[in-house]
Design an enzyme around this catalytic site. Structure first.
Site, PDB file in Angstrom:
ATOM      1  N   ILE A  43     -16.234 100.739  51.270  1.00 28.69           N
ATOM      2  CA  ILE A  43     -15.079 101.574  50.964  1.00 28.69           C
ATOM      3  C   ILE A  43     -14.696 101.301  49.514  1.00 28.69           C
ATOM      4  O   ILE A  43     -14.208 100.207  49.191  1.00 28.69           O
ATOM      5  CB  ILE A  43     -13.893 101.249  51.908  1.00 28.69           C
ATOM      6  CG1 ILE A  43     -14.313 101.414  53.381  1.00 28.69           C
ATOM      7  CG2 ILE A  43     -12.691 102.143  51.578  1.00 28.69           C
ATOM      8  CD1 ILE A  43     -13.306 100.862  54.381  1.00 28.69           C
ATOM      9  N   GLU A  55     -20.238  94.848  54.997  1.00 24.40           N
ATOM     10  CA  GLU A  55     -20.264  93.633  55.815  1.00 24.40           C
ATOM     11  C   GLU A  55     -18.850  93.094  56.023  1.00 24.40           C
ATOM     12  O   GLU A  55     -18.468  92.691  57.122  1.00 24.40           O
ATOM     13  CB  GLU A  55     -21.108  92.549  55.135  1.00 24.40           C
ATOM     14  CG  GLU A  55     -22.560  92.927  54.924  1.00 24.40           C
ATOM     15  CD  GLU A  55     -22.812  93.609  53.577  1.00 24.40           C
ATOM     16  OE1 GLU A  55     -21.978  94.414  53.130  1.00 24.40           O
ATOM     17  OE2 GLU A  55     -23.866  93.334  52.978  1.00 24.40           O
ATOM     18  N   CYS A  86     -24.141  90.754  49.434  1.00 27.33           N
ATOM     19  CA  CYS A  86     -23.705  90.171  48.156  1.00 27.33           C
ATOM     20  C   CYS A  86     -23.158  88.766  48.403  1.00 27.33           C
ATOM     21  O   CYS A  86     -22.919  88.350  49.547  1.00 27.33           O
ATOM     22  CB  CYS A  86     -22.659  91.057  47.484  1.00 27.33           C
ATOM     23  SG  CYS A  86     -20.995  90.862  48.147  1.00 27.33           S
TER      24      CYS A  86
HETATM   25  N1  THU Z   1     -22.153  96.888  48.765  1.00 27.76           N
HETATM   26  C1  THU Z   1     -22.024  96.630  50.097  1.00 27.76           C
HETATM   27  O1  THU Z   1     -21.335  97.353  50.818  1.00 27.76           O
HETATM   28  N2  THU Z   1     -22.677  95.557  50.605  1.00 27.76           N
HETATM   29  C2  THU Z   1     -23.476  94.729  49.881  1.00 27.76           C
HETATM   30  O2  THU Z   1     -23.936  93.730  50.374  1.00 27.76           O
HETATM   31  C3  THU Z   1     -23.809  95.078  48.485  1.00 27.76           C
HETATM   32  C4  THU Z   1     -22.893  96.048  47.854  1.00 27.76           C
HETATM   33  C5  THU Z   1     -21.479  98.073  48.221  1.00 27.76           C
HETATM   34  C6  THU Z   1     -20.285  97.792  47.364  1.00 27.76           C
HETATM   35  C7  THU Z   1     -20.212  99.040  46.524  1.00 27.76           C
HETATM   36  O3  THU Z   1     -19.490 100.032  47.237  1.00 27.76           O
HETATM   37  C8  THU Z   1     -21.648  99.508  46.399  1.00 27.76           C
HETATM   38  O4  THU Z   1     -22.366  98.824  47.427  1.00 27.76           O
HETATM   39  C9  THU Z   1     -22.276  99.214  45.056  1.00 27.76           C
HETATM   40  O5  THU Z   1     -22.144  97.885  44.725  1.00 27.76           O
END
Ligand code: THU
Length: 136
Positions: A43, A55, A86
């Protein structure tokens, strides 16, 4: 629950991603010890830093409903590579999950996947136990 099914649920959760800035959709499906699955998507926010990863959305949904015991999380992105969590999300996992047993399932859109123990993805991670040791 079969991990292929959990990957399908992560891919489904991705459909709700709110990603007007990165256009990078991510979905997650968090399996609790009691069998409940909490789905989450990323989001985003125009101020960027309030953005929440898929996550963490799944974890915060679960914890806010009183669930704090987890078995595994499946993660799904749109690229042809496996999508890994991440660093911030790995730290949130370390707060609530056993480093030795909790499994992180990184998947591709074709539903192929790989399984890691949280300890492998966050070696030497800072945990609630470490914090307690440091308090005098
Ligand atoms: N993002 C995630 O939702 N999970 C991760 O483990 C890596 C990054 C999302 C955050 C952001 O909305 C987009 O990916 C680009 O970084």
């Amino acid at each position: 629950m079969e991990y292929i099914k959990l990957c399908e649920m992560a891919a489904k959760a991705k459909e709700k991603a709110y990603v007007p800035y990165s256009h990078h959709r991510v979905g997650a499906a968090l399996l609790a010890q009691n069998g409940t699955v909490y789905q989450g998507c990323n989001i985003e926010n125009c101020a960027y830093t309030p953005t929440n990863c898929a996550e963490r959305t799944a974890f915060f949904k679960a914890v806010s409903e009183g669930c704090m015991e987890f078995q595994a999380i499946a993660i799904s992105g749109d690229s042809d590579d496996f999508l890994y969590p991440c660093g911030v999300c790995r730290q949130v996992m370390a707060e609530f999950c056993d480093m030795e047993t909790f499994e992180v399932i990184v998947s591709k859109p074709d539903l192929t996947y790989q399984v890691y123990k949280l300890k492998e993805l966050l070696p030497g991670g800072f945990t609630p136990e470490e914090l307690k040791k440091g308090i005098r």
